[in-house]
Enzyme design. Structure first.
Site, short mmCIF file in Angstrom:
data_model
loop_
_atom_site.label_atom_id
_atom_site.label_comp_id
_atom_site.label_asym_id
_atom_site.label_seq_id
_atom_site.Cartn_x
_atom_site.Cartn_y
_atom_site.Cartn_z
N PRO A 249 14.24 13.00 -36.80
CA PRO A 249 13.80 14.40 -36.72
C PRO A 249 14.02 15.18 -38.02
O PRO A 249 13.41 16.22 -38.24
CB PRO A 249 14.65 14.99 -35.58
N ASP B 9 27.26 21.08 -35.30
CA ASP B 9 28.72 21.06 -35.10
C ASP B 9 29.32 22.45 -35.31
O ASP B 9 30.48 22.68 -34.99
CB ASP B 9 29.37 20.03 -36.04
N GLN C 161 18.87 11.26 -30.38
CA GLN C 161 19.76 10.37 -31.14
C GLN C 161 20.93 9.90 -30.27
O GLN C 161 21.13 10.42 -29.17
CB GLN C 161 20.28 11.12 -32.38
N HIS D 26 31.43 21.87 -45.38
CA HIS D 26 31.01 23.13 -44.77
C HIS D 26 31.19 24.31 -45.73
O HIS D 26 30.34 25.20 -45.80
CB HIS D 26 31.76 23.36 -43.45
N ASP E 16 13.30 22.73 -32.98
CA ASP E 16 13.00 22.09 -34.25
C ASP E 16 12.99 23.12 -35.38
O ASP E 16 12.25 24.11 -35.31
CB ASP E 16 11.63 21.40 -34.13
N GLY E 17 13.78 22.87 -36.40
CA GLY E 17 13.87 23.79 -37.52
C GLY E 17 12.55 23.93 -38.26
O GLY E 17 12.25 25.00 -38.80
N ASP F 227 21.44 22.03 -43.00
CA ASP F 227 22.62 21.19 -42.75
C ASP F 227 22.16 20.10 -41.79
O ASP F 227 22.45 20.13 -40.60
CB ASP F 227 23.71 22.06 -42.13
N SER F 228 21.43 19.15 -42.33
CA SER F 228 20.73 18.19 -41.46
C SER F 228 21.31 16.79 -41.59
O SER F 228 22.12 16.51 -42.47
CB SER F 228 19.25 18.14 -41.83
N THR F 229 20.84 15.92 -40.73
CA THR F 229 21.11 14.49 -40.86
C THR F 229 20.29 13.95 -42.04
O THR F 229 19.56 14.68 -42.71
CB THR F 229 20.72 13.79 -39.55
N1 SAM Z 1 27.06 17.07 -42.18
C1 SAM Z 1 26.23 16.16 -41.58
C2 SAM Z 1 25.76 15.05 -42.46
O1 SAM Z 1 25.26 15.28 -43.58
O2 SAM Z 1 25.93 13.92 -42.07
C3 SAM Z 1 25.16 16.83 -40.82
C4 SAM Z 1 25.77 17.51 -39.64
S1 SAM Z 1 24.78 18.21 -38.43
C5 SAM Z 1 25.54 17.45 -37.03
C6 SAM Z 1 23.16 17.56 -38.57
C7 SAM Z 1 22.27 18.03 -37.45
O3 SAM Z 1 20.92 18.14 -37.88
C8 SAM Z 1 22.25 17.11 -36.23
O4 SAM Z 1 22.97 17.70 -35.19
C9 SAM Z 1 20.75 16.96 -35.90
O5 SAM Z 1 20.48 17.06 -34.51
C10 SAM Z 1 20.15 18.13 -36.68
N2 SAM Z 1 18.72 18.01 -36.99
C11 SAM Z 1 18.06 16.94 -37.48
N3 SAM Z 1 16.75 17.21 -37.62
C12 SAM Z 1 16.57 18.50 -37.23
C13 SAM Z 1 15.43 19.38 -37.16
N4 SAM Z 1 14.21 18.96 -37.51
N5 SAM Z 1 15.63 20.64 -36.72
C14 SAM Z 1 16.87 21.08 -36.36
N6 SAM Z 1 17.98 20.30 -36.40
C15 SAM Z 1 17.82 19.03 -36.83
#
Ligand code: SAM
Length: 287
Positions: free
Chosen positions: A167, A90, A35, A66, A141-142, A160-162
């Site tokens: 991904p 984060d 990303q 959080h 990867d989660g 706590d994902s995007t």
């Molecule tokens: N609070 C934030 C929001 O809702 O906008 C999310 C914060 S956190 C930075 C989200 C994280 O999820 C990102 O750093 C991203 O790289 C991670 N992420 C996305 N898909 C993932 C996956 N399949 N496995 C592990 N982490 C993942």
């Protein structure tokens, strides 16, 4: 995303809305394997992290999100010992989880190591507990991590994902929830950020249905303010393997030996209340 006259603007197409923050400086920008990450210094909200044009967090208001991702689930579970965080790079959720002294081990599985490295640099207060011996930072990867984990090995899973694109897409699906249910202990709880109750009812309803279809006994959506996200109002959805998610350890919250800025027993109770339009929308989707 637009940057105009020192204003950062995130456009939310599906809501027909936009949110802007006044910017003092762009501190960093890079494209990782997963990303595009940008860090800004804002005029009033401290540092800001943006991924693929979407606001992730600001220093000023991340405590709502959080705290609400961590504490309701941890104070609903009778004895949370082992916690898995998926995403959360984060480290703000990790910090909240580690405030619970009863927690023995937390593994955070973040796909993009650069998110964590940049958080260490630009959001050091969120990373202050990363050196805690109970914390394990794993970069991967989660979805894969959960698929390979042992049955009944985790008390709480926090997703706590995007948003459900790129991904993170697979983190919003029934097969993933089935795997989560498998690796949870009998009283285990899954909690996942579930977008805006006003703008994303389709995502929330689909998530709840998928969690139920995956075999979870109960599903409960929590509401809380989050001004930097579209509509300024956000949600997290809990799924319980066997527990009733409407009662929680109120005495333990009153006696907790750590500070929170938003979360308390009244906020926990209030966050469980289901607005009338929300209930009606869920019924409509199920019809
Ligand atoms: N609070 C934030 C929001 O809702 O906008 C999310 C914060 S956190 C930075 C989200 C994280 O999820 C990102 O750093 C991203 O790289 C991670 N992420 C996305 N898909 C993932 C996956 N399949 N496995 C592990 N982490 C993942």
């Amino acid at each position: 995303m637009t940057l105009d006259d020192n204003w950062f603007t995130e456009i939310c197409e599906e809501g027909g809305t936009a949110f802007s923050l006044q910017i003092k400086a762009k501190l960093h920008e890079e494209r990782t394997a997963y990303q595009r990450i940008a860090i800004y210094e804002t005029a009033q909200f401290g540092n800001l992290m943006v991924i693929d044009g979407f606001v992730m967090l600001s220093q000023r208001d991340n405590f709502f999100y959080h705290e609400m991702l961590a504490h309701p689930a941890l104070f609903t579970h009778p004895r949370p010992r082992r916690v898995l965080i998926i995403g959360g790079g984060d480290c703000g959720t990790l910090r909240e989880v580690l405030k619970h002294q009863d927690v023995e081990h937390v593994v955070q599985v973040e796909i993009d190591e650069r998110v964590t490295r940049l958080a260490e640099e630009y959001f050091p207060e969120l990373c202050e507990s990363n050196g805690d011996p109970r914390a394990q930072l794993h970069f991967g990867d989660g979805i894969q991590w959960v698929a390979e984990a042992a049955d009944g090995s985790v008390d709480i899973i926090i997703v706590d994902s995007t948003d459900p694109i790129g991904p993170a897409e697979g983190l919003f699906t029934e097969p993933f929830y089935r795997q989560c249910r498998r690796i949870l202990t009998p009283e285990g709880i899954l909690v996942q950020q579930s977008e805006s109750p006003l703008l994303h009812m389709d995502i929330i309803a689909a998530m709840r249905n998928a969690m139920t279809a995956a075999g979870f006994h109960s599903v409960q959506t929590l509401h809380f303010p989050q001004c930097v996200y579209p509509s300024g109002w956000w949600s997290a959805t809990m799924a319980g393997k066997a527990l009733d998610l409407t009662s929680f350890r109120e005495d333990a919250i009153m006696k907790k030996d750590f500070a929170t800025r938003y979360y308390n027993p009244a906020i926990h109770r209030a966050s469980l209340a289901c607005p009338t339009f929300f209930e009606a929308a869920l019924e409509q989707v199920q019809e």
